[in-house]
Design an enzyme around this catalytic site. Sequence first.
Site, PDB file in Angstrom:
ATOM      1  N   ASP A 186       0.827  -1.204   0.000  1.00 16.07           N
ATOM      2  CA  ASP A 186       0.000   0.000   0.000  1.00 16.07           C
ATOM      3  C   ASP A 186       0.865   1.260   0.000  1.00 16.07           C
ATOM      4  OD1 ASP A 186      -1.334  -2.290   1.079  1.00 16.07           O
ATOM      5  OD2 ASP A 186      -2.910  -1.018   1.871  1.00 16.07           O
ATOM      6  N   HIS A 238      -1.105   4.493  -0.422  1.00 11.64           N
ATOM      7  CA  HIS A 238      -2.113   5.350   0.217  1.00 11.64           C
ATOM      8  C   HIS A 238      -1.806   6.841   0.111  1.00 11.64           C
ATOM      9  CE1 HIS A 238      -5.232   2.799   1.703  1.00 11.64           C
ATOM     10  NE2 HIS A 238      -4.387   1.975   2.292  1.00 11.64           N
ATOM     11  N   ASP A 280      -4.168  -0.315  -3.331  1.00 13.45           N
ATOM     12  CA  ASP A 280      -4.302   0.803  -2.387  1.00 13.45           C
ATOM     13  C   ASP A 280      -3.266   1.888  -2.661  1.00 13.45           C
ATOM     14  OD1 ASP A 280      -6.395  -0.578  -1.310  1.00 13.45           O
ATOM     15  OD2 ASP A 280      -5.688  -0.515   0.762  1.00 13.45           O
ATOM     16  N   ASP A 291      -6.215   7.232  -1.434  1.00 17.58           N
ATOM     17  CA  ASP A 291      -7.006   7.422  -0.208  1.00 17.58           C
ATOM     18  C   ASP A 291      -6.110   7.640   1.000  1.00 17.58           C
ATOM     19  OD1 ASP A 291      -9.596   7.442  -1.177  1.00 17.58           O
ATOM     20  OD2 ASP A 291      -9.926   5.294  -0.881  1.00 17.58           O
ATOM     21  N   ARG A 292      -6.672   8.354   1.953  1.00 16.73           N
ATOM     22  CA  ARG A 292      -6.033   8.727   3.218  1.00 16.73           C
ATOM     23  C   ARG A 292      -4.911   9.736   3.030  1.00 16.73           C
ATOM     24  NH1 ARG A 292      -8.109   6.306   7.582  1.00 16.73           N
ATOM     25  NH2 ARG A 292      -9.255   4.363   7.302  1.00 16.73           N
ATOM     26  N   ASN A 295      -8.587  -2.860  -2.192  1.00 16.20           N
ATOM     27  CA  ASN A 295      -9.961  -2.547  -1.791  1.00 16.20           C
ATOM     28  C   ASN A 295     -10.249  -1.049  -1.857  1.00 16.20           C
ATOM     29  OD1 ASN A 295      -8.124  -2.568   0.615  1.00 16.20           O
ATOM     30  ND2 ASN A 295      -9.936  -1.806   1.663  1.00 16.20           N
ATOM     31  N   HIS A 296      -9.214  -0.202  -1.876  1.00 15.73           N
ATOM     32  CA  HIS A 296      -9.437   1.242  -1.966  1.00 15.73           C
ATOM     33  C   HIS A 296      -9.515   1.741  -3.400  1.00 15.73           C
ATOM     34  CE1 HIS A 296      -9.459   3.049   2.102  1.00 15.73           C
ATOM     35  NE2 HIS A 296      -8.938   1.869   2.421  1.00 15.73           N
ATOM     36  N   HIS A 322      -3.750  -8.362  -3.177  1.00 22.43           N
ATOM     37  CA  HIS A 322      -3.830  -7.295  -2.178  1.00 22.43           C
ATOM     38  C   HIS A 322      -4.284  -7.813  -0.817  1.00 22.43           C
ATOM     39  CE1 HIS A 322      -4.229  -3.342  -0.455  1.00 22.43           C
ATOM     40  NE2 HIS A 322      -5.427  -3.678  -0.028  1.00 22.43           N
ATOM     41  N   ARG A 369     -12.524  -6.769   9.838  1.00 21.87           N
ATOM     42  CA  ARG A 369     -12.921  -5.562   9.106  1.00 21.87           C
ATOM     43  C   ARG A 369     -14.426  -5.489   8.874  1.00 21.87           C
ATOM     44  NH1 ARG A 369      -8.176  -3.576   6.433  1.00 21.87           N
ATOM     45  NH2 ARG A 369      -6.484  -5.084   6.524  1.00 21.87           N
ATOM     46  N   HIS A 397      -2.316  -4.737   2.441  1.00 25.07           N
ATOM     47  CA  HIS A 397      -3.624  -4.539   3.095  1.00 25.07           C
ATOM     48  C   HIS A 397      -3.564  -4.232   4.582  1.00 25.07           C
ATOM     49  CE1 HIS A 397      -7.945  -4.745   3.012  1.00 25.07           C
ATOM     50  NE2 HIS A 397      -8.082  -5.951   3.504  1.00 25.07           N
TER      51      HIS A 397
END
Length: 537
Positions: free
Chosen positions: A281, A283, A310, A313-314, A342-343, A391, A439, A466
Amino acid sequence: MAFQSMKSQLQVLPELELKVSSLLLSLQNPPARSLATSVFLIEPLERPSDIDSSMGETAVLNVERAEEIKLLANEAFKANKFSQAIELYSQAIEHNGLNAVYWANRAFAHTKLEEYGSAVQDATKAIEIDPKYSKGYYRRGAAYLAMGKFKEALKDFQQVKRISPNDPDATKKLKECEKAVQKLRFEEAIAVHESKKCSIADTIDFRSIDVEPQYNGARIEGEIVALDFLKKMMDDFKNQKCLHKRYAYQIVLQTREMLRAMPSLVDVTVSDGNHFTVCGDIHGQYFDLLNIFEINGLPSQENPYLFNGDFVDRGSFSLEVILTLFAFKCMCPSAIYLARGNHESKSMNKIYGFEGEVKSKLSETFVELFAEVFCCLPLAHVINNKVFVVHGGLFSVDGVKLSQIREIDRFCEPPEEGLMCELLWSDPQPQLGRGPSKRGVGLSFGADVTKRFLQENNLDLIVRSHEVKDEGYEIEHDGKLITVFSAPNYCDQMGNKGAFIRFKAPELKPDIVSFSAVPHPDVKPMAYANNFLRMFS
């Protein structure tokens, strides 16, 4: 699956993304002197309220010891050591499982680790112990919100308001959640089925877009994305300059065409004597991505990379990250491989910042275009028929073959269950067998599940991402599974290292490199998911 389809719930108006994102941020970082901030309820040690005169000496000692451990857990939480805090709250619960505070505090720590399913379970237990404990509902509502379950969150915030009618913070959050649910219901009523939607990519002609004479940023000459352009673009991004939308369209559209032609499971061949790097990731942490390239070299045919989902995001430089990765793909397709995380989905992007960032830096049209391209990303890779890279993780059933993964119709938003969902969302667990996901979506799987999957598909190793890891990686399941995470000091608060893995053919023995975070401009994580955060201060 307990997790409801975020795809169906998040087709919302633009204003909703801002309100949902800000509400989520405020719940994770609540203001001072409100119901939300009395997180820990640190009572004096001399006589905890759990103790009554009818309790025996052993029971009294257990309650007192639980209180001591809770204070240690609180300190770990304040130091952003959330896994340690969870372990300590668990110990406190073992000594005294009837204190709702311990369960609610552990729920909050799970939320910080994005373990929203576990947070819901703990908050629900707190409510069962004390149905009038407002923070139990508050914690569960926050977890539901992070999962995209806005209607369930609304019910919990309504209950908080009933218990604490004079709390201004609870009132504000309830109003915002009510607005979000109203928008959802409206959007559900007017939604157009995916099959009836036209491709936004087919409506864009980047060649017809003029570049203003005063533009002094990176330029693509003709149809070819060259290394000189890439270096100029990366330098511009480093100085917080924007790429002209003509060139941004060109990069994204060209990447889309390449990704569409790829299978859902991509076979990667590394010749003897050559190497291949796998990153986890990112991110939106653009400056840490540049540091990876500084340490390990730029992507090229001789120095290929796989980025394992990923990307966005964030972190608040997600656009810079994705355009850089896509541009390298355009420059040399064999220099870089990209897997979906997943993002890379509409539902996540609405909550966690990428949608707001793209709207701010480019336009609404780009939001739709990125959503289309993310649906083209492959789901997994296999290196030299030995290393399976994905992922998230493995499946709720045994017997899944690589051929089945190749056949997945991935050109859609991630479903709420099935192979595609589990590839993106699942996590390993220390116990054997399978268990519910911490999750709230996907599942947890043990070493026996990993071993059977590898044996059935004649593989040696699983590499997945992840999850944040303190050293940037973790080796599990008897050495048959490695988690790699490449966003150091995740969200500017976790204090973790990042890592990447280099494989050299023919042995493909993993060589893991850890690295620390580097400075970045003063733009906070989730900045573009936070436009209404001032409403909660």
